[in-house]
Scaffold this motif. Structure first.
Motif, PDB file in Angstrom:
ATOM      1  N   ALA A   1      58.039  42.927 -39.087  1.00 38.68           N
ATOM      2  CA  ALA A   1      57.664  42.965 -37.672  1.00 38.68           C
ATOM      3  C   ALA A   1      58.115  41.712 -36.937  1.00 38.68           C
ATOM      4  O   ALA A   1      58.343  40.654 -37.529  1.00 38.68           O
ATOM      5  CB  ALA A   1      56.154  43.120 -37.542  1.00 38.68           C
ATOM      6  N   ALA A   2      58.233  41.859 -35.634  1.00 35.47           N
ATOM      7  CA  ALA A   2      58.576  40.738 -34.764  1.00 35.47           C
ATOM      8  C   ALA A   2      57.835  40.890 -33.445  1.00 35.47           C
ATOM      9  O   ALA A   2      57.578  42.007 -32.989  1.00 35.47           O
ATOM     10  CB  ALA A   2      60.081  40.685 -34.516  1.00 35.47           C
ATOM     11  N   ILE A   3      57.467  39.771 -32.860  1.00 34.01           N
ATOM     12  CA  ILE A   3      56.871  39.756 -31.525  1.00 34.01           C
ATOM     13  C   ILE A   3      57.769  38.917 -30.625  1.00 34.01           C
ATOM     14  O   ILE A   3      58.149  37.799 -30.991  1.00 34.01           O
ATOM     15  CB  ILE A   3      55.450  39.164 -31.551  1.00 34.01           C
ATOM     16  CG1 ILE A   3      54.499  40.104 -32.283  1.00 34.01           C
ATOM     17  CG2 ILE A   3      54.949  38.919 -30.128  1.00 34.01           C
ATOM     18  CD1 ILE A   3      53.084  39.565 -32.398  1.00 34.01           C
ATOM     19  N   ALA A   4      58.100  39.464 -29.477  1.00 33.36           N
ATOM     20  CA  ALA A   4      58.937  38.752 -28.514  1.00 33.36           C
ATOM     21  C   ALA A   4      58.134  38.498 -27.240  1.00 33.36           C
ATOM     22  O   ALA A   4      57.485  39.404 -26.714  1.00 33.36           O
ATOM     23  CB  ALA A   4      60.187  39.563 -28.195  1.00 33.36           C
ATOM     24  N   LEU A   5      58.167  37.274 -26.791  1.00 36.37           N
ATOM     25  CA  LEU A   5      57.502  36.870 -25.557  1.00 36.37           C
ATOM     26  C   LEU A   5      58.546  36.329 -24.592  1.00 36.37           C
ATOM     27  O   LEU A   5      59.428  35.568 -24.995  1.00 36.37           O
ATOM     28  CB  LEU A   5      56.470  35.773 -25.831  1.00 36.37           C
ATOM     29  CG  LEU A   5      55.368  36.092 -26.853  1.00 36.37           C
ATOM     30  CD1 LEU A   5      54.654  34.807 -27.247  1.00 36.37           C
ATOM     31  CD2 LEU A   5      54.388  37.090 -26.280  1.00 36.37           C
ATOM     32  N   THR A   6      58.462  36.737 -23.351  1.00 39.65           N
ATOM     33  CA  THR A   6      59.387  36.164 -22.378  1.00 39.65           C
ATOM     34  C   THR A   6      58.961  34.730 -22.056  1.00 39.65           C
ATOM     35  O   THR A   6      57.792  34.354 -22.199  1.00 39.65           O
ATOM     36  CB  THR A   6      59.404  36.976 -21.075  1.00 39.65           C
ATOM     37  OG1 THR A   6      58.111  36.899 -20.455  1.00 39.65           O
ATOM     38  CG2 THR A   6      59.761  38.432 -21.328  1.00 39.65           C
ATOM     39  N   GLN A   7      59.916  33.943 -21.603  1.00 35.09           N
ATOM     40  CA  GLN A   7      59.583  32.578 -21.174  1.00 35.09           C
ATOM     41  C   GLN A   7      58.607  32.640 -20.013  1.00 35.09           C
ATOM     42  O   GLN A   7      57.726  31.782 -19.870  1.00 35.09           O
ATOM     43  CB  GLN A   7      60.852  31.834 -20.770  1.00 35.09           C
ATOM     44  CG  GLN A   7      60.637  30.347 -20.527  1.00 35.09           C
ATOM     45  CD  GLN A   7      60.161  29.636 -21.781  1.00 35.09           C
ATOM     46  OE1 GLN A   7      60.788  29.720 -22.833  1.00 35.09           O
ATOM     47  NE2 GLN A   7      59.034  28.936 -21.671  1.00 35.09           N
ATOM     48  N   GLY A   8      58.736  33.689 -19.209  1.00 31.19           N
ATOM     49  CA  GLY A   8      57.848  33.855 -18.060  1.00 31.19           C
ATOM     50  C   GLY A   8      56.393  34.028 -18.451  1.00 31.19           C
ATOM     51  O   GLY A   8      55.499  33.443 -17.826  1.00 31.19           O
TER      52      GLY A   8
ATOM     53  N   LEU B   1      49.998  40.051 -15.204  1.00 28.28           N
ATOM     54  CA  LEU B   1      51.296  40.619 -15.578  1.00 28.28           C
ATOM     55  C   LEU B   1      51.710  41.726 -14.620  1.00 28.28           C
ATOM     56  O   LEU B   1      52.893  41.875 -14.305  1.00 28.28           O
ATOM     57  CB  LEU B   1      51.240  41.147 -17.016  1.00 28.28           C
ATOM     58  CG  LEU B   1      51.010  40.088 -18.097  1.00 28.28           C
ATOM     59  CD1 LEU B   1      50.917  40.746 -19.469  1.00 28.28           C
ATOM     60  CD2 LEU B   1      52.116  39.040 -18.086  1.00 28.28           C
ATOM     61  N   GLU B   2      50.734  42.521 -14.177  1.00 30.69           N
ATOM     62  CA  GLU B   2      51.035  43.579 -13.212  1.00 30.69           C
ATOM     63  C   GLU B   2      51.606  42.986 -11.927  1.00 30.69           C
ATOM     64  O   GLU B   2      52.609  43.459 -11.392  1.00 30.69           O
ATOM     65  CB  GLU B   2      49.755  44.361 -12.908  1.00 30.69           C
ATOM     66  CG  GLU B   2      49.869  45.365 -11.770  1.00 30.69           C
ATOM     67  CD  GLU B   2      50.535  46.668 -12.186  1.00 30.69           C
ATOM     68  OE1 GLU B   2      50.746  47.520 -11.308  1.00 30.69           O
ATOM     69  OE2 GLU B   2      50.852  46.829 -13.374  1.00 30.69           O
ATOM     70  N   GLN B   3      50.989  41.952 -11.439  1.00 32.22           N
ATOM     71  CA  GLN B   3      51.464  41.302 -10.221  1.00 32.22           C
ATOM     72  C   GLN B   3      52.826  40.650 -10.447  1.00 32.22           C
ATOM     73  O   GLN B   3      53.717  40.727  -9.603  1.00 32.22           O
ATOM     74  CB  GLN B   3      50.444  40.261  -9.764  1.00 32.22           C
ATOM     75  CG  GLN B   3      49.105  40.856  -9.352  1.00 32.22           C
ATOM     76  CD  GLN B   3      48.041  39.802  -9.076  1.00 32.22           C
ATOM     77  OE1 GLN B   3      48.266  38.610  -9.306  1.00 32.22           O
ATOM     78  NE2 GLN B   3      46.886  40.220  -8.606  1.00 32.22           N
ATOM     79  N   GLY B   4      52.985  40.023 -11.609  1.00 32.57           N
ATOM     80  CA  GLY B   4      54.254  39.365 -11.900  1.00 32.57           C
ATOM     81  C   GLY B   4      55.402  40.330 -12.049  1.00 32.57           C
ATOM     82  O   GLY B   4      56.521  40.062 -11.603  1.00 32.57           O
TER      83      GLY B   4
END
Length: 282
Positions: free
Chosen positions: A107-114, A227-230
């Motif tokens: 497995a891997a988890i990816a997070l945006t810099q944002g 996150l919805e707003q972003g």
């Protein structure tokens, strides 16, 4: 309850496949379509982590680069008895995240810099717990099965139209225009709606599991609101085929469009999380 909903929806997809084969004249096209879709999706599933990570240009995130983040993930994995997933960062100011991989060991988890820049630690922990829940519940496998059946429906329809048409109707001395119309128009549409419903069901399940893991449903609810707003301001650019992986979806919001949304509305997710908070306090 969410598991039962998922099984029921997968059963409905299978039923659509059988019904379409019946109307189009036997099971040959359906069987061939199912076999080819299964093979293609199996290959895709085994390579899903590489494909998804490449689609968003994700880069490995080492412990030296983000020690606090690695420690947060390790603590959650230890608490939930999961192996440590690989961590990646997506070089985008959009705030989003996703998990990928065929099982907890790959497995891997990816997070945006944002999202790393936007969320405070408790909310980021809620997001990571959500993604770990997808990994633990093997939602990648569930989506692969749904995609296989939906793909088989599409291929079997094309196969029947190209290589035989409504043979069942011809064998009986006449076609069934209504049945053919249903097969061509309604069946693929219904398959898409059911496939998206499965994705939405798994999101509710991951939210609930994350809330139980962290013991802080409100933090995830607040994260989803941010996150919805972003996402409205800076959506994450990428192949739309991978949008079901993301923790929040942009675009569809109201009415009929919700049938084709890969995620429940953020408002509905927040409402359920706040209900969970009340239950935990009681």
């Amino acid at each position: 309850m969410n598991q039962l909903k998922t099984v029921a929806l997968l059963g409905m997809l299978s039923g659509l496949l059988v019904t379409m084969g019946y109307w189009l004249g036997g099971t040959t096209g359906a069987v061939i379509g199912l076999a080819m879709a299964a093979v293609s999706n199996l290959v895709s599933w085994y390579q899903s982590d590489k494909i998804a990570l490449a689609a968003y240009s994700a880069q490995p995130l080492s412990q030296g680069e983000a020690p606090r983040l690695h420690q947060m993930v390790k603590q959650l994995c230890r608490r939930d008895n999961l192996p440590m997933p690989r961590l990646y960062v997506v070089p985008s100011e959009a705030a989003n995240a996703f998990a990928t991989g065929r099982d907890p060991q790959h497995a891997a988890i990816a997070l945006t810099q944002g999202i790393i820049n936007l969320l405070p630690p408790d909310e980021l922990e809620g997001v990571i717990a959500h993604e770990l829940s997808h990994i633990k519940n093997r939602d990648t496998l569930t989506q692969a099965v749904a995609a296989t059946i939906a793909g088989a429906i599409s291929f079997a329809l094309q196969y029947s139209l190209w290589f035989g048409g409504n043979s069942r109707g011809r064998q009986q001395g006449g076609g069934n225009p209504l049945g053919l119309l249903l097969a061509i128009v309604v069946t693929p549409l219904a398959a898409t709606v059911i496939q998206m419903a499965i994705s939405r069901t798994r999101e509710f399940a991951a939210d609930a599991s994350a809330a139980a893991l962290t013991g802080n449903p409100r933090a995830l609810a607040q994260a989803l609101e941010r996150l919805e707003q972003g996402t409205r301001g800076v959506p994450l650019e990428g192949n739309p085929c991978f949008e079901p992986l993301l923790i929040v979806q942009g675009g569809f919001t109201q009415n009929l469009a919700n049938l084709f949304a890969t995620h429940p509305s953020t408002e509905a997710r927040i409402k359920k999380l706040l209900q969970l908070e009340l239950e935990l306090k009681s």
